[in-house]
Every structure is written in structure tokens, then in C-alpha cells.
Design an enzyme around this catalytic site. Structure first.
Site: not given
Ligand code: ATR
Length: 279
Positions: A65, A101
């Protein structure tokens, strides 16, 4: 047919291919979502392959990420703030990184628990990647206080400093005391299947005030010891699946421009979770 996929290592157990393909089919979009297992050394080549004309984009998961960021052409401000990308969109050969997220977490709170974070005091347990995205998102949603407890206090202090530097409230706390919060979130891996902590809760919820919302981001198993403790204490609770679905729904909308069929995504994910976990 267009292509999408999830880039990570491991990715074999990811639910994203299951619920994203169900969503693509339900929305009548001619695209297929694949699991793209990518060891660290292969990340640059994998990201380069997203520039192909038939690729709509990708999800990015552990451990890439952060590492994916310098390989992209542009970054959404929210992803830049958090320093992590979970969604890449390809347009005209250019790759833009997003982070859904945190927004997915807040959307799950609002839509599945009827909880509005603005003006609320929240306790986060954990200071890893998941806690990071959630802390920034709670700040952007105008929570009045975000307290972070972590087993390793220095990580909680570092996270609180980063969020503070971005002009949002966050404070590391030395003890996980459950009193005085509207919401308590388990962002640790405690309780997760395969960790050896399945019977443990990271906090004793007996002293929480009535009405405190207990949220777990662990979704396998669906009924963690933390959620079980919340139910024993008579507290409202929310499991980890809604956050997973809403981060995916926001990504789906970025790739396709179409509204995500959230109910279809939930159904497909729940069916998969009801089957025994693959080895
Ligand atoms: P993620 O990106 O999913 O958040 P991570 O960065 O590995 O994963 O973070 C895992 C979190 O769970 C950390 O907050 C970790 O605490 P440490 O920073 O002290 O390692 C927490 N965690 C893992 N096992 C734990 C345990 N047995 N008790 C308490 N916290 C635990």
C-alpha cells in the site's frame, strides 16, 4: 472484456474477487476481477501492466500500500495524507492512486450502524496500517477526539503525531480504558482466524458506557471474541465485513462510474465466508 485485480502477497484468501465479480455481473459491466499475487520484487512490473488499455484499475493490499505510491502518476489528496493507496484507477495510460479504506470505514459506520462520527469521542485499539487509515478518516469526519492505544506505545504516539500534524485530533493513550467513548474500534489483529488469538478480546468492555458502539475490523471469524464481549455487555456492535464491502464499493465506483450494488456484494461475501476457509 476489461480487467481488474488485487495486487498483494498473499492474495489467495482475498474476498475481493468474489464480491467484485458479483458486483460487475449485477451491474452488467463486461469486466473480470482477478487475484494478482505479486511478491515485492515484481511490484514495478505489475503496476506497469496496469497501463494496458484493457485494465480499468486495481486494488492494492498488504504489503504494497505504501510502496506502490512512487510507481503511480498521480495521487488523490486523501491517499497522500494517509500515505497509503488501496485503489488504482487507469485512464489513458495514467495511473492515479486513491485510498478508500478510511472512507469505507466511515461509510460502514453510517450506513450499517447508524453512527455519525462528527462530534464523537472514539477509542482505537492498534496503530498499524488499518488504524492509520481509520484515524485520518475519523479526523476528516470531524470526530471530536480520537484516542489511540497500542501494545507498542511508540507506534501509537507516532500515528497521533502524524494525524495532529495534518490538523486533526488524535492522542496516544497509555491504557485501553473503555469508559467515556461513543465508539471503540478494534484495529488490532487480535481475534483474527489463524493468529492464535481467536479467543481473546483486546479490551475488557465491561466498564464501557451503555450505548458505546463496538466495532471490529476483523471479519474472519464473523463473531470475534471482542464482538462477543460487546454483546455480553449489551453494547451495539459492528463486525469487519461492512468496512471491507464499502471500501470495495467506493473503489468499484471509481473504476466504473456506476453505483455499486452493495447488497449483491454483501451477499456474495457472506456466502464465501460461510464456506470453510481454504487451507
Ligand atoms: P494492519 O496493517 O492490518 O493494521 P499491522 O501493521 O501488522 O497490520 O498492525 C497490527 C496491529 O495489531 C498492531 O497495532 C499490533 O500491535 P503492535 O504495534 O504492538 O505490534 C496489534 N497486535 C497484534 N497482535 C497483538 C496482540 N497479541 N495484542 C495486542 N495487539 C496486537
Amino acid at each position: 472484456m476489461k480487467r481488474l485485480g488485487i495486487i498483494g502477497d498473499p492474495v489467495a484468501h482475498s474476498l475481493s474477487p468474489i464480491f467484485q465479480n458479483a458486483a460487475l455481473e449485477a451491474a452488467g459491466i463486461d469486466a473480470h476481477y482477478e487475484a494478482w499475487h505479486t511478491p515485492r520484487a515484481d511490484l514495478p512490473a505489475r503496476v506497469g501492466s496496469l497501463r494496458d488499455g484493457d485494465v480499468l484499475g486495481a486494488n492494492v493490499t498488504i504489503p504494497h500500500k505504501g510502496a506502490v505510491i512512487p510507481l503511480l502518476d498521480g495521487l488523490d489528496p486523501r491517499a497522500a495524507l494517509v500515505g497509503a493507496v488501496n485503489t488504482v484507477v487507469q485512464r489513458d495510460g495514467k495511473l492515479t492512486g486513491y485510498n478508500t479504506d478510511g472512507a469505507g470505514f466511515v461509510e460502514a459506520l453510517r450506513r450499517e450502524a447508524g453512527f455519525e462520527p462528527a462530534g464523537k469521542r472514539v477509542l482505537l485499539l492498534g496503530a498499524g496500517g488499518a488504524a492509520r487509515g481509520i484515524t485520518f478518516a475519523l479526523g476528516q469526519a470531524e470526530a471530536s477526539a480520537v484516542h489511540i492505544w497500542n501494545r507498542t506505545p511508540a507506534r501509537a504516539e507516532r500515528l497521533a503525531e502524524d494525524v495532529h500534524a495534518a490538523g486533526m485530533p488524535a492522542e496516544a493513550v497509555p491504557e485501553a480504558s473503555p469508559a467515556g467513548y461513543a465508539c471503540i474500534v478494534n484495529c488490532t489483529s487480535v481475534g483474527m482466524e489463524g493468529t492464535g488469538t481467536e479467543s481473546e478480546s483486546p479490551i475488557n468492555l465491561a466498564q464501557a458506557e451503555p450505548g458505546t458502539l463496538a466495532v471490529d475490523i476483523v471479519y474472519r471469524p464473523a463473531d470475534t471474541a471482542f464482538l462477543h464481549a460487546a454483546q455480553e455487555a449489551g453494547l451495539p456492535s459492528l463486525g469487519g465485513l461492512p468496512m471491507l464491502i464499502y471500501q470495495g464499493a467506493l473503489a468499484f465506483e471509481l473504476w466504473t462510474g456506476a453505483p455499486a450494488p452493495v447488497d449483491v456484494m454483501f451477499r456474495a461475501a457472506r456466502e464465501a465466508l460461510a464456506r470453510p476457509a481454504p487451507p
